[in-house]
Design a protein around this motif. Structure first.
Motif, short mmCIF file in Angstrom:
data_model
loop_
_atom_site.label_atom_id
_atom_site.label_comp_id
_atom_site.label_asym_id
_atom_site.label_seq_id
_atom_site.Cartn_x
_atom_site.Cartn_y
_atom_site.Cartn_z
N ILE A 22 13.56 52.85 -28.17
CA ILE A 22 14.76 53.20 -28.93
C ILE A 22 15.92 53.29 -27.94
N PRO A 23 17.01 52.56 -28.18
CA PRO A 23 18.15 52.58 -27.25
C PRO A 23 18.70 53.99 -27.05
N VAL A 24 19.22 54.26 -25.87
CA VAL A 24 19.75 55.58 -25.52
C VAL A 24 20.77 56.06 -26.55
N ARG A 25 21.61 55.17 -27.04
CA ARG A 25 22.64 55.57 -28.01
C ARG A 25 22.05 56.06 -29.33
N ASP A 26 20.75 55.79 -29.55
CA ASP A 26 20.09 56.19 -30.79
C ASP A 26 19.08 57.33 -30.57
N ARG A 27 19.28 58.09 -29.49
CA ARG A 27 18.46 59.26 -29.20
C ARG A 27 19.37 60.48 -29.31
N HIS A 28 18.99 61.42 -30.16
CA HIS A 28 19.90 62.51 -30.51
C HIS A 28 19.26 63.87 -30.31
N VAL A 29 20.08 64.90 -30.33
CA VAL A 29 19.64 66.29 -30.35
C VAL A 29 20.16 66.90 -31.65
N ASN A 30 19.25 67.44 -32.43
CA ASN A 30 19.53 68.15 -33.68
C ASN A 30 20.08 67.29 -34.82
N TRP A 31 19.87 65.98 -34.79
CA TRP A 31 20.19 65.14 -35.96
C TRP A 31 19.61 63.75 -35.76
N THR A 32 19.50 63.01 -36.85
CA THR A 32 19.15 61.59 -36.81
C THR A 32 20.10 60.85 -37.73
N ALA A 33 20.36 59.60 -37.39
CA ALA A 33 21.22 58.74 -38.22
C ALA A 33 20.35 58.13 -39.32
N ALA A 34 20.85 58.12 -40.53
CA ALA A 34 20.07 57.65 -41.68
C ALA A 34 19.96 56.13 -41.76
N MET A 60 5.72 82.14 -22.48
CA MET A 60 6.58 81.81 -23.61
C MET A 60 6.06 80.55 -24.31
N LEU A 61 6.43 80.41 -25.57
CA LEU A 61 6.12 79.21 -26.36
C LEU A 61 7.41 78.68 -26.95
N TYR A 62 7.76 77.47 -26.53
CA TYR A 62 8.96 76.79 -27.02
C TYR A 62 8.48 75.69 -27.96
N THR A 63 8.92 75.73 -29.20
CA THR A 63 8.51 74.70 -30.15
C THR A 63 9.71 73.87 -30.58
N ALA A 64 9.44 72.61 -30.80
CA ALA A 64 10.48 71.66 -31.20
C ALA A 64 9.84 70.58 -32.04
N GLN A 65 10.70 69.78 -32.66
CA GLN A 65 10.25 68.62 -33.43
C GLN A 65 10.93 67.38 -32.91
N ILE A 66 10.20 66.29 -32.92
CA ILE A 66 10.80 64.98 -32.74
C ILE A 66 10.76 64.34 -34.12
N ASN A 67 11.91 63.97 -34.64
CA ASN A 67 11.99 63.25 -35.91
C ASN A 67 12.41 61.82 -35.61
N VAL A 68 11.56 60.88 -35.99
CA VAL A 68 11.78 59.47 -35.70
C VAL A 68 11.90 58.71 -37.00
#
Length: 145
Positions: A22-34, A60-68
């Motif tokens: 996935i190109p760098v310009r299409d890698r986001h934090v806290n959102w995805t383009a539809a 500590m436990l840090y949780t996150a999601q990757i939405n692709v």
């Protein structure tokens, strides 16, 4: 040194061969383009595990999601996307075994990263694109509070 855990996680995931497509310009934090193939990293929580050590250090436990976002316009595409999600889970597992963990902010030392859950989260109205979610659990020690 990174300034935040999400920054370290973003940099770390950018090195993953599965996400590198996935190109760098299409890698986001806290959102995805539809409208295109892209991904976003979303922080969920950052919580203590158990009681702090006598010196104040804390597991500590840090949780996150990757939405692709991936194509889901056929059974074949959905099968390919699901297999891709499984490979991402296995990649994270292998990174923990190899002790290749994200760079962390000062006083934070990672001990494990894993994918705890994954699957199809949502599809667009016509079913052409789906959002695949991979939940990540990053365990670390916070030294010095």
């Amino acid at each position: 040194m990174v300034q935040s855990i999400i920054e370290g996680l973003r940099n770390y995931l950018a090195e993953c061969p599965l996400l590198a497509e996935i190109p760098v310009r299409d890698r986001h934090v806290n959102w995805t383009a539809a409208d295109k193939h892209n991904y976003g990293i979303f922080q969920d929580d950052n919580v203590p595990i158990g009681e702090p050590y006598i010196n104040g250090d804390q597991e500590m436990l840090y949780t996150a999601q990757i939405n692709v976002r991936k194509l889901t316009d056929s059974d074949l595409k959905r099968l390919e996307a699901s297999a891709w999600v499984e490979r991402l889970q296995l990649w994270l597992q292998a990174q923990t075994k190899a002790d290749n963990l994200p760079e962390m902010p000062k006083n934070c030392v990672p001990t494990e990263i894993e994918a705890t859950n994954a699957g199809l989260l949502d599809t667009d109205a016509v079913g052409n694109k789906g959002v695949y979610m991979v939940q990540i659990a990053l365990t670390y020690t916070n030294y010095g509070g």
